[in-house]
Design a protein around this motif. Structure first.
Motif, PDB file in Angstrom:
ATOM      1  N   ILE A 101       0.881  -1.210   0.151  1.00 49.23           N
ATOM      2  CA  ILE A 101      -0.182   0.099  -0.095  1.00 49.23           C
ATOM      3  C   ILE A 101       0.840   1.204  -0.082  1.00 49.23           C
ATOM      4  CG2 ILE A 101      -1.820   1.209   1.354  1.00 49.23           C
ATOM      5  CD1 ILE A 101      -2.537  -1.456   2.478  1.00 49.23           C
ATOM      6  N   TRP A 102       0.498   2.198  -1.082  1.00 49.97           N
ATOM      7  CA  TRP A 102       1.678   3.310  -1.220  1.00 49.97           C
ATOM      8  C   TRP A 102       0.856   4.361  -0.426  1.00 49.97           C
ATOM      9  CZ3 TRP A 102       6.524   3.024  -2.989  1.00 49.97           C
ATOM     10  CH2 TRP A 102       6.726   1.966  -3.579  1.00 49.97           C
ATOM     11  N   ILE A 103       1.522   5.387   0.415  1.00 48.76           N
ATOM     12  CA  ILE A 103       1.135   6.617   1.003  1.00 48.76           C
ATOM     13  C   ILE A 103       1.689   7.799   0.334  1.00 48.76           C
ATOM     14  CG2 ILE A 103       1.038   7.698   3.197  1.00 48.76           C
ATOM     15  CD1 ILE A 103       1.863   5.079   4.378  1.00 48.76           C
ATOM     16  N   ASP A 104       0.805   8.561  -0.106  1.00 49.92           N
ATOM     17  CA  ASP A 104       1.271   9.838  -0.786  1.00 49.92           C
ATOM     18  C   ASP A 104       1.740  10.943   0.458  1.00 49.92           C
ATOM     19  OD1 ASP A 104       1.193  12.774  -1.790  1.00 49.92           O
ATOM     20  OD2 ASP A 104       0.395  11.613  -3.618  1.00 49.92           O
ATOM     21  N   GLU A 105       2.812  11.096   0.670  1.00 54.66           N
ATOM     22  CA  GLU A 105       2.850  12.094   1.746  1.00 54.66           C
ATOM     23  C   GLU A 105       2.332  13.402   1.780  1.00 54.66           C
ATOM     24  OE1 GLU A 105       7.392  11.500   3.419  1.00 54.66           O
ATOM     25  OE2 GLU A 105       7.321  11.205   1.388  1.00 54.66           O
ATOM     26  N   GLU A 106       2.064  14.005   0.609  1.00 58.95           N
ATOM     27  CA  GLU A 106       1.455  15.388   0.191  1.00 58.95           C
ATOM     28  C   GLU A 106       0.094  15.360   0.766  1.00 58.95           C
ATOM     29  OE1 GLU A 106       2.501  16.704  -3.308  1.00 58.95           O
ATOM     30  OE2 GLU A 106       4.905  16.637  -3.124  1.00 58.95           O
ATOM     31  N   SER A 107      -0.580  14.531   0.420  1.00 54.33           N
ATOM     32  CA  SER A 107      -2.166  14.513   0.439  1.00 54.33           C
ATOM     33  C   SER A 107      -2.463  13.464   1.509  1.00 54.33           C
ATOM     34  CB  SER A 107      -2.781  13.763  -0.965  1.00 54.33           C
ATOM     35  OG  SER A 107      -2.418  12.481  -1.222  1.00 54.33           O
ATOM     36  N   GLY A 108      -1.764  12.504   2.168  1.00 55.94           N
ATOM     37  CA  GLY A 108      -2.124  11.612   2.929  1.00 55.94           C
ATOM     38  C   GLY A 108      -2.868  10.410   2.371  1.00 55.94           C
ATOM     39  N   THR A 109      -2.992  10.201   1.173  1.00 56.05           N
ATOM     40  CA  THR A 109      -3.930   9.409   0.813  1.00 56.05           C
ATOM     41  C   THR A 109      -3.237   7.834   0.659  1.00 56.05           C
ATOM     42  OG1 THR A 109      -3.491   9.966  -1.619  1.00 56.05           O
ATOM     43  CG2 THR A 109      -5.439  11.052  -0.656  1.00 56.05           C
ATOM     44  N   LEU A 110      -4.033   6.798   0.480  1.00 51.89           N
ATOM     45  CA  LEU A 110      -3.582   5.658   0.470  1.00 51.89           C
ATOM     46  C   LEU A 110      -3.975   4.917  -0.783  1.00 51.89           C
ATOM     47  CD1 LEU A 110      -4.224   4.111   4.048  1.00 51.89           C
ATOM     48  CD2 LEU A 110      -2.185   5.545   3.348  1.00 51.89           C
ATOM     49  N   SER A 111      -2.929   4.212  -1.429  1.00 54.01           N
ATOM     50  CA  SER A 111      -3.327   3.621  -2.532  1.00 54.01           C
ATOM     51  C   SER A 111      -4.242   2.336  -2.340  1.00 54.01           C
ATOM     52  CB  SER A 111      -2.279   3.163  -3.610  1.00 54.01           C
ATOM     53  OG  SER A 111      -1.523   2.126  -2.724  1.00 54.01           O
ATOM     54  N   LYS A 112      -4.975   1.679  -3.443  1.00 48.85           N
ATOM     55  CA  LYS A 112      -5.326   0.469  -3.301  1.00 48.85           C
ATOM     56  C   LYS A 112      -4.288  -0.632  -2.873  1.00 48.85           C
ATOM     57  CE  LYS A 112      -9.562   1.000  -6.050  1.00 48.85           C
ATOM     58  NZ  LYS A 112     -10.357   0.451  -7.139  1.00 48.85           N
ATOM     59  N   ARG A 113      -4.486  -1.540  -2.223  1.00 45.82           N
ATOM     60  CA  ARG A 113      -3.385  -2.649  -1.830  1.00 45.82           C
ATOM     61  C   ARG A 113      -3.389  -3.437  -2.949  1.00 45.82           C
ATOM     62  NH1 ARG A 113      -4.974  -7.027   2.801  1.00 45.82           N
ATOM     63  NH2 ARG A 113      -6.127  -8.216   1.480  1.00 45.82           N
ATOM     64  N   ARG A 114      -1.948  -3.788  -3.301  1.00 46.57           N
ATOM     65  CA  ARG A 114      -1.550  -4.891  -4.281  1.00 46.57           C
ATOM     66  C   ARG A 114      -0.763  -5.907  -3.886  1.00 46.57           C
ATOM     67  NH1 ARG A 114       2.871  -5.671  -7.121  1.00 46.57           N
ATOM     68  NH2 ARG A 114       4.214  -4.009  -6.100  1.00 46.57           N
ATOM     69  N   LYS A 115      -1.122  -7.063  -4.264  1.00 48.16           N
ATOM     70  CA  LYS A 115      -0.308  -8.418  -3.686  1.00 48.16           C
ATOM     71  C   LYS A 115       0.748  -8.499  -4.380  1.00 48.16           C
ATOM     72  CE  LYS A 115      -1.349 -13.016  -2.779  1.00 48.16           C
ATOM     73  NZ  LYS A 115      -2.274 -14.306  -2.941  1.00 48.16           N
ATOM     74  N   SER A 116       1.810  -8.591  -3.500  1.00 47.13           N
ATOM     75  CA  SER A 116       3.331  -8.739  -4.203  1.00 47.13           C
ATOM     76  C   SER A 116       3.442 -10.233  -4.700  1.00 47.13           C
ATOM     77  CB  SER A 116       4.340  -8.516  -3.015  1.00 47.13           C
ATOM     78  OG  SER A 116       5.444  -9.137  -3.404  1.00 47.13           O
ATOM     79  N   PRO A 117       4.054 -10.172  -5.907  1.00 41.74           N
ATOM     80  CA  PRO A 117       4.397 -11.706  -6.367  1.00 41.74           C
ATOM     81  C   PRO A 117       5.199 -12.606  -5.644  1.00 41.74           C
ATOM     82  CG  PRO A 117       5.451 -10.238  -7.604  1.00 41.74           C
ATOM     83  CD  PRO A 117       4.659  -9.327  -6.876  1.00 41.74           C
ATOM     84  N   LEU A 118       6.025 -11.843  -4.836  1.00 38.59           N
ATOM     85  CA  LEU A 118       6.861 -12.607  -3.991  1.00 38.59           C
ATOM     86  C   LEU A 118       6.418 -13.445  -2.769  1.00 38.59           C
ATOM     87  CD1 LEU A 118       9.844  -9.699  -3.902  1.00 38.59           C
ATOM     88  CD2 LEU A 118       9.433 -11.875  -5.583  1.00 38.59           C
ATOM     89  N   LYS A 119       6.892 -14.512  -2.510  1.00 39.18           N
ATOM     90  CA  LYS A 119       6.468 -15.234  -1.278  1.00 39.18           C
ATOM     91  C   LYS A 119       7.744 -15.379  -0.433  1.00 39.18           C
ATOM     92  CE  LYS A 119       2.224 -17.905  -0.997  1.00 39.18           C
ATOM     93  NZ  LYS A 119       1.580 -19.140  -1.064  1.00 39.18           N
ATOM     94  N   GLY A 120       7.411 -15.361   1.058  1.00 42.66           N
ATOM     95  CA  GLY A 120       8.501 -15.308   1.786  1.00 42.66           C
ATOM     96  C   GLY A 120       9.101 -16.949   1.790  1.00 42.66           C
ATOM     97  N   ASN A 121      10.275 -17.149   2.228  1.00 40.71           N
ATOM     98  CA  ASN A 121      10.870 -18.535   2.267  1.00 40.71           C
ATOM     99  C   ASN A 121      11.966 -18.492   3.450  1.00 40.71           C
ATOM    100  OD1 ASN A 121      13.934 -18.651   1.122  1.00 40.71           O
ATOM    101  ND2 ASN A 121      12.623 -17.617  -0.380  1.00 40.71           N
ATOM    102  N   PRO A 122      12.145 -19.618   3.988  1.00 42.14           N
ATOM    103  CA  PRO A 122      12.980 -19.520   5.076  1.00 42.14           C
ATOM    104  C   PRO A 122      14.489 -19.333   4.684  1.00 42.14           C
ATOM    105  CG  PRO A 122      12.482 -21.746   4.591  1.00 42.14           C
ATOM    106  CD  PRO A 122      11.663 -21.004   3.688  1.00 42.14           C
ATOM    107  N   TYR A 123      14.922 -19.396   3.581  1.00 41.11           N
ATOM    108  CA  TYR A 123      16.417 -19.213   3.325  1.00 41.11           C
ATOM    109  C   TYR A 123      16.854 -17.602   3.498  1.00 41.11           C
ATOM    110  CZ  TYR A 123      15.969 -23.916   1.379  1.00 41.11           C
ATOM    111  OH  TYR A 123      15.762 -25.361   1.499  1.00 41.11           O
ATOM    112  N   VAL A 124      15.886 -16.862   3.447  1.00 47.50           N
ATOM    113  CA  VAL A 124      16.200 -15.489   3.586  1.00 47.50           C
ATOM    114  C   VAL A 124      16.804 -15.166   5.005  1.00 47.50           C
ATOM    115  CG1 VAL A 124      14.151 -14.484   2.121  1.00 47.50           C
ATOM    116  CG2 VAL A 124      13.749 -14.783   4.594  1.00 47.50           C
ATOM    117  N   ILE A 125      16.794 -15.717   5.937  1.00 44.34           N
ATOM    118  CA  ILE A 125      17.305 -15.731   7.226  1.00 44.34           C
ATOM    119  C   ILE A 125      18.897 -15.912   7.060  1.00 44.34           C
ATOM    120  CG2 ILE A 125      17.201 -18.093   8.230  1.00 44.34           C
ATOM    121  CD1 ILE A 125      16.745 -16.860  11.189  1.00 44.34           C
TER     122      ILE A 125
END
Length: 247
Positions: A101-125
């Motif tokens: 979700i993106w925040i416009d600092e000037e207006s304070g408005t929030l974008s519609k939420r968009r699902k990230s194509p990335l999925k977490g995996n344990p190797y990132v640790i």
């Protein structure tokens, strides 16, 4: 098994049923950290306990829990002080499914939420484990990987035309606790070796089997070799040949 009811209780305690009443990012500590701290120890009298000139996130019944979202290298001083005295569990949150979700600092408005194509995996640790490699064989050190569905709020302050590239992350709001993985002893590192890797294999084979990048596979194998989960048994070109260590 994760206690999803206790997680919901901790979530409500930190952000309320309707987080918009409180505003995002208004708390003194980031939301993921605060929720997990209350999930693993609801009694706030056991939070932020001074020990050996450092402050433990949680100290209860002779054990320490540290919630660490990144930068494990900053824990070296704490670990050097805590581990000779107490068992220490490092809790590491990983986004399972994430909505941006993106925040416009000037207006304070929030974008519609968009699902990230990335999925977490344990190797990132593993890049984080590399930063505290000198402590990994300490019998008092344990890890808990916590997979969370979450909403990530980012500021539209990047350098690109759409202001998204190079943008700052503002806060992450967990929506659901999906699962937990534990590393409590050296043998637990075996769970990170894909089952299809029989006989000898290279870091390139590992990357393909684990569905991760080659650099991440190489870092992972560096730690698995250090923990004696795998052996180096030769080379294939410029790559090491590994095999899973018996026993």
């Amino acid at each position: 098994m994760p206690d999803k009811r206790a997680f919901e209780t901790a979530k409500r305690k930190i952000i309320g049923v309707d987080r918009q009443r409180f505003g995002i990012g208004t708390l003194s500590e980031k939301t993921v950290h605060a929720i997990l701290k209350n999930y693993y120890e609801p009694d706030e009298d056991r939070h932020e306990i001074p020990i050996q000139n450092y402050v433990a996130d949680i100290y209860a019944e002779g054990e320490i829990i540290e919630i660490q979202t990144r930068q494990f290298d900053k824990m070296r001083g704490k670990l050097g002080a805590f581990l000779p005295l107490y068992p220490v569990t490092i809790v590491y949150p990983i986004p399972h499914e994430k909505w941006i979700i993106w925040i416009d600092e000037e207006s304070g408005t929030l974008s519609k939420r968009r699902k990230s194509p990335l999925k977490g995996n344990p190797y990132v640790i593993f890049p984080e484990l590399y930063k505290i490699k000198m402590f990994l064989k300490d019998p008092n050190l344990r890890f808990r990987l916590v997979f969370l569905d979450m909403e990530e709020y980012k500021l539209l302050n990047g350098w690109s035309k759409d202001r998204k590239k190079g943008a700052s992350r503002y806060d992450r709001i967990p929506t659901e606790l999906v699962r937990e993985m534990e590393i409590t002893c050296p043998q637990d590192f075996l769970q990170f070796v894909p089952l299809e890797l029989k006989g000898t294999f290279t870091s390139r084979d590992f990357a393909k089997a684990a569905h991760i990048s080659l650099p991440l596979a190489q870092t992972t194998l560096n730690i698995l070799y250090h923990m004696e989960t795998v052996d180096r048994v030769g080379k294939k070109g410029h790559l090491y040949l590994y095999e899973t260590k018996e026993g």
